[in-house]
Design a protein around this motif. Structure first.
Motif, PDB file in Angstrom:
ATOM      1  N   VAL A 112       0.840  -1.195   0.000  1.00 34.87           N
ATOM      2  CA  VAL A 112       0.000   0.000   0.000  1.00 34.87           C
ATOM      3  C   VAL A 112       0.877   1.248   0.000  1.00 34.87           C
ATOM      4  N   TYR A 132      -1.304   6.700   2.236  1.00 35.99           N
ATOM      5  CA  TYR A 132      -2.699   6.383   2.569  1.00 35.99           C
ATOM      6  C   TYR A 132      -3.007   6.826   3.988  1.00 35.99           C
ATOM      7  N   LEU A 161      -5.183   6.296   7.497  1.00 30.62           N
ATOM      8  CA  LEU A 161      -5.613   5.070   8.170  1.00 30.62           C
ATOM      9  C   LEU A 161      -7.042   4.696   7.770  1.00 30.62           C
ATOM     10  N   ARG A 168      -8.258   4.947   4.762  1.00 33.51           N
ATOM     11  CA  ARG A 168      -8.106   4.221   3.503  1.00 33.51           C
ATOM     12  C   ARG A 168      -7.488   2.840   3.747  1.00 33.51           C
ATOM     13  N   LEU A 169      -6.555   2.763   4.690  1.00 29.20           N
ATOM     14  CA  LEU A 169      -5.958   1.473   5.041  1.00 29.20           C
ATOM     15  C   LEU A 169      -7.035   0.533   5.605  1.00 29.20           C
ATOM     16  N   HIS A 170      -7.940   1.083   6.402  1.00 28.93           N
ATOM     17  CA  HIS A 170      -9.066   0.288   6.916  1.00 28.93           C
ATOM     18  C   HIS A 170      -9.831  -0.351   5.755  1.00 28.93           C
ATOM     19  N   VAL A 187      -8.715  -1.004   2.743  1.00 28.56           N
ATOM     20  CA  VAL A 187      -7.870  -2.046   2.151  1.00 28.56           C
ATOM     21  C   VAL A 187      -8.005  -3.330   2.960  1.00 28.56           C
ATOM     22  N   LEU A 199      -0.363   6.746   6.989  1.00 29.55           N
ATOM     23  CA  LEU A 199       0.382   5.558   7.374  1.00 29.55           C
ATOM     24  C   LEU A 199       1.850   5.874   7.589  1.00 29.55           C
ATOM     25  N   TYR A 246      -5.112  -3.654  14.502  1.00 34.33           N
ATOM     26  CA  TYR A 246      -6.335  -3.194  13.849  1.00 34.33           C
ATOM     27  C   TYR A 246      -7.450  -4.052  14.411  1.00 34.33           C
ATOM     28  N   PRO A 257      -3.146  -0.219  -4.414  1.00 36.86           N
ATOM     29  CA  PRO A 257      -2.646  -1.307  -3.587  1.00 36.86           C
ATOM     30  C   PRO A 257      -2.753  -2.656  -4.303  1.00 36.86           C
TER      31      PRO A 257
END
Length: 182
Positions: free
Chosen positions: A25, A29, A31, A33-35, A37, A78, A90, A117
């Protein structure tokens, strides 16, 4: 300037065998957006609250009731909160309490010919949504595996009479889903 890419290994805690994914990733990004993903690559449906715990600091969506003290995940990139070798948690679904251990395995410059990603690897199917956390998942698997189990038919019908293949995971499909974010 070349974008930095983070290689993350995300592992679901307290289930055997361990459900895990390896994703690449962009470090830029947020967090939030990471969530998203993690939702796609793990197989969740984003129906519940979540949070990140990075070095004892909690990040998530702001709580309108003010009961949860969280920093806004939309304001946290991130690459600003972790680096290579970092570990963080997470948590998804505060009722079922699915905890994921996340390791930043590597950080490197983006390949200009690659789209991010991407999910590069993983094993095992994600437990079904609302199965009852790690304990409920163990009961679910035991009931499905044994036609004589008292909850066999209940678990089959609860799962929509679909077969559940615990060993199934397709990194290519996960990448297709997660690329919708790009």
């Amino acid at each position: 300037m070349t974008r930095q890419i983070f290689q993350l290994k995300v592992s679901l805690s307290d289930v055997t065998p361990t459900v895990w994914r390896r994703v690449l990733v962009p470090g830029g990004y947020t967090l939030d957006r990471l969530h998203r993903v993690f939702q796609y690559v793990m197989g969740w449906r984003d129906c519940h609250l979540h949070s990140f715990d990075v070095d004892g600091v909690q990040y998530g969506a702001p709580d309108p009731d003010g009961e949860l003290v969280l920093r806004d995940e939309l304001d946290a990139r991130l690459d600003a909160v972790v680096g290579k070798g970092s570990r963080f948690r997470y948590t998804y679904d505060f009722g079922d309490w699915w905890e994921h251990d996340v390791i930043v395995e590597d950080a490197f410059s983006a390949d200009p010919d690659e789209r991010y990603p991407v999910c590069v690897d993983g094993e095992w199917a994600c437990p079904p949504e609302d199965v009852g956390g790690p304990f409920g998942y163990r009961v679910f698997l035991a009931a499905l595996a044994d036609p004589g189990h008292p909850d066999h038919e209940l678990m089959r019908s609860w799962n929509g009479d679909r077969a559940f293949d615990q060993a199934r995971f397709d990194a290519g499909r996960a990448t297709t889903l997660v690329r919708r974010l790009a």
